[in-house]
Design an enzyme around this catalytic site. Structure first.
Site, PDB file in Angstrom:
ATOM      1  N   LYS A  16      56.976 -22.134 -78.087  1.00 56.27           N
ATOM      2  CA  LYS A  16      56.288 -20.886 -77.730  1.00 56.27           C
ATOM      3  C   LYS A  16      55.114 -20.710 -78.691  1.00 56.27           C
ATOM      4  CE  LYS A  16      61.044 -20.085 -77.326  1.00 56.27           C
ATOM      5  NZ  LYS A  16      61.272 -20.489 -75.996  1.00 56.27           N
ATOM      6  N   HIS A  39      60.721 -26.465 -75.530  1.00 59.01           N
ATOM      7  CA  HIS A  39      61.215 -25.120 -75.840  1.00 59.01           C
ATOM      8  C   HIS A  39      60.228 -24.368 -76.730  1.00 59.01           C
ATOM      9  CE1 HIS A  39      64.340 -22.151 -77.361  1.00 59.01           C
ATOM     10  NE2 HIS A  39      64.562 -22.163 -76.063  1.00 59.01           N
ATOM     11  N   ASP A  46      40.515 -20.467 -79.327  1.00 55.71           N
ATOM     12  CA  ASP A  46      39.212 -20.697 -79.961  1.00 55.71           C
ATOM     13  C   ASP A  46      39.340 -21.455 -81.278  1.00 55.71           C
ATOM     14  OD1 ASP A  46      38.104 -19.434 -77.830  1.00 55.71           O
ATOM     15  OD2 ASP A  46      37.419 -17.661 -78.907  1.00 55.71           O
ATOM     16  N   HIS A  97      66.324 -12.062 -79.060  1.00 51.85           N
ATOM     17  CA  HIS A  97      65.892 -13.446 -78.877  1.00 51.85           C
ATOM     18  C   HIS A  97      65.191 -14.000 -80.120  1.00 51.85           C
ATOM     19  CE1 HIS A  97      63.568 -16.674 -76.569  1.00 51.85           C
ATOM     20  NE2 HIS A  97      64.824 -16.904 -76.262  1.00 51.85           N
ATOM     21  N   LYS A 139      64.510 -15.676 -83.752  1.00 54.16           N
ATOM     22  CA  LYS A 139      65.077 -16.728 -84.600  1.00 54.16           C
ATOM     23  C   LYS A 139      64.429 -16.577 -85.961  1.00 54.16           C
ATOM     24  CE  LYS A 139      65.457 -18.504 -80.283  1.00 54.16           C
ATOM     25  NZ  LYS A 139      64.834 -17.957 -79.069  1.00 54.16           N
ATOM     26  N   ASP A 157      66.056 -14.840-100.068  1.00 53.56           N
ATOM     27  CA  ASP A 157      65.651 -14.171-101.310  1.00 53.56           C
ATOM     28  C   ASP A 157      64.385 -13.325-101.151  1.00 53.56           C
ATOM     29  OD1 ASP A 157      67.824 -15.253-102.570  1.00 53.56           O
ATOM     30  OD2 ASP A 157      66.730 -16.882-103.531  1.00 53.56           O
TER      31      ASP A 157
END
Length: 468
Positions: free
Chosen positions: A388, A386, A393, A201, A203, A208
């Site tokens: 995450k 979508h 704090d 999952h 991404k 380089d």
């Protein structure tokens, strides 16, 4: 159609469901139980790596002291970081530059610019790579660099790219790009064993060995409408734009992301990578202190999950979470409720619509318990959320691919980065507040009056939460 034909179809469907259930059951695992006192143990000295490797104890302490002085009163630095080091194993690195990317078109533009500037290699890892306008744009850019002598290595998840025609990847391979299919659905093509329930999952785009992108964004035209303008743009066809968050990073932290990519390539038996400068000399690019956390279903437990639980236990003032797929396990649920009991401001921004019906309702089944405990819940409705991310704090931030659900913690390969300090933390707080302004708060009274069909969907979702 006669009754016999209908019954035959039903039996076939039931058999397929049973087979899938057995496959999933075989790969069942469990989340670790973190000892509550673990996050309260005396903290060991926390080492920090610079561009030349580990810094002295005095230099490491000076960097952490600077971070402490720049944020709100919190126990995160004194109680959590040494435990995070022990859990994760990857170092804190300083000297990094981080750019927050919050809109699909802008994120894609930054990624394409980095690809076009590549001179040595491109390593890309993605869950979804669609054969649409955006996917073709990336394909053209990658093929163009390959033809210029830049080696392109691509890991694509088999389930995530199930709807992408084989011809799309055959064209990439014909151009010289090395394409690796992660855990193929077809067992005859699997090189590293077959487990359809374990998915990649992540991404990740590394160019380089010097610049990297990571977060929640897949390669798909669902992001083409944009989602961070004053008024979100509806995509052609009337669908909501997708809202995501990614990072562009430079500095020593890129090497840690590169290690994760190469490790996955090796475990999936992708063959020997072409000789390239995958780990160029590290140079200082900025002042951010960061840590990479990669999790794999092959690990004894999710490193990201253990880190998050420890961080939540150390939080003192704020826990602000934004997540697309929220299905909490008992320990995560308890950590959020305990933080409120300590006087913390705990808020979650969640989607009001989703592309995963069961996950959506499984998560909503926990709203009553959270609202009763004082957790504040908000749903964004003008975009398909979508994201995450978390900011805790105001000084501990994380962005990555990990959802707050059982699948991410148990069955998926994921990657997040943690960024420490009040400067970047304030950017994350600003982004959270922008989502908050476009969201509707869910009250306990309102939730208690939801219709019966919504309650029924929640019960159904909870039955499947472990595998969702």
């Amino acid at each position: 159609m006669n009754l016999q034909s209908i019954w035959s179809g039903v039996r076939i469907s039931l058999a397929l469901c049973l087979a899938l259930f057995l496959v999933l059951l075989i790969s069942c695992s469990s989340l670790p139980t973190l000892v509550p006192d673990m996050a309260r143990a005396p903290a060991a000295p926390v080492p920090v790596d610079g561009v030349q490797g580990p810094l002295s104890a005095a230099r490491s302490k000076a960097i952490l002291d600077r971070l402490k002085s720049g944020g709100a009163p919190t126990n995160i630095f004194s109680l959590h970081l040494a435990i995070e080091e022990a859990i994760v194993g990857s170092p804190l690195t300083e000297g990094n530059k981080v750019e927050l990317l919050q809109d699909g078109p802008n994120t894609y533009q930054a990624m394409i610019e980095a690809i076009n500037a590549a001179r040595d290699h491109i390593n890309m890892e993605t869950y979804i790579l669609d054969d649409d306008e955006v996917g073709q744009r990336f394909a053209e850019a990658l093929i163009a660099r390959q033809r210029k002598g830049v080696q392109v290595n691509l890991i694509r998840d088999s389930v995530g790219t199930l709807g992408t025609p084989p011809e799309f990847f055959e064209r990439l391979s014909a151009a010289g790009i090395k394409v690796l299919e992660y855990n193929p659905v077809n067992p005859l093509t699997a090189k590293a064993g077959w487990d359809v329930n374990q998915r990649d999952h992540r991404k990740l785009l590394i160019v380089d060995g010097q610049v990297a992108f990571l977060g929640g964004i897949n390669i798909s035209s669902v992001y083409s409408g944009g989602s961070f303008s004053v008024r979100s743009k509806v995509r052609p066809g009337g669908e909501l734009p997708w809202r995501d968050t990614d990072l562009r990073v430079e500095g020593p932290v890129v090497a840690e992301l590169q290690k994760l990519f190469i490790e996955t390539w090796a475990k999936q038996k992708g063959g020997e990578l072409a000789a390239r400068h995958y780990f160029p000399p590290s140079t200082r690019k900025g002042g951010e202190v960061m840590r990479v956390i990669g999790s794999s279903p092959e690990d004894p437990y999710s490193l990201i999950y253990a880190t998050l639980i420890s961080t939540l236990g150390s939080a003192q003032t704020e826990i602000w979470l934004t997540n697309a797929y929220f299905v909490p396990d008992p320990q995560l649920l308890a950590a959020l409720k305990d933080a409120v009991a300590r006087g913390g401001d705990v808020r979650l921004v969640l989607p009001s619509s989703t592309d995963s019906w069961l996950v959506f309702h499984a998560g909503r089944a926990y709203y009553s318990e959270l609202l009763q405990a004082g957790v504040r819940l908000f749903e964004r409705g003008d975009a398909l959320l979508h994201v995450k991310t978390a900011v805790i704090d105001g000084v501990w931030s994380t962005v990555g691919s990990t959802n707050l659900d059982w699948r991410s913690f148990l069955h998926n390969q994921e990657v997040n980065v943690v960024v420490l300090g009040g400067g970047f933390g304030e950017k994350m707080r600003t982004a959270f507040q922008a989502d908050l302004a476009k969201s509707k708060e869910i009250t306990l009274e309102e939730w208690r009056n939801r219709p019966l069909d919504a309650r029924a969907k929640e019960r159904l979702g909870r039955l499947w939460e472990y595998w969702l």
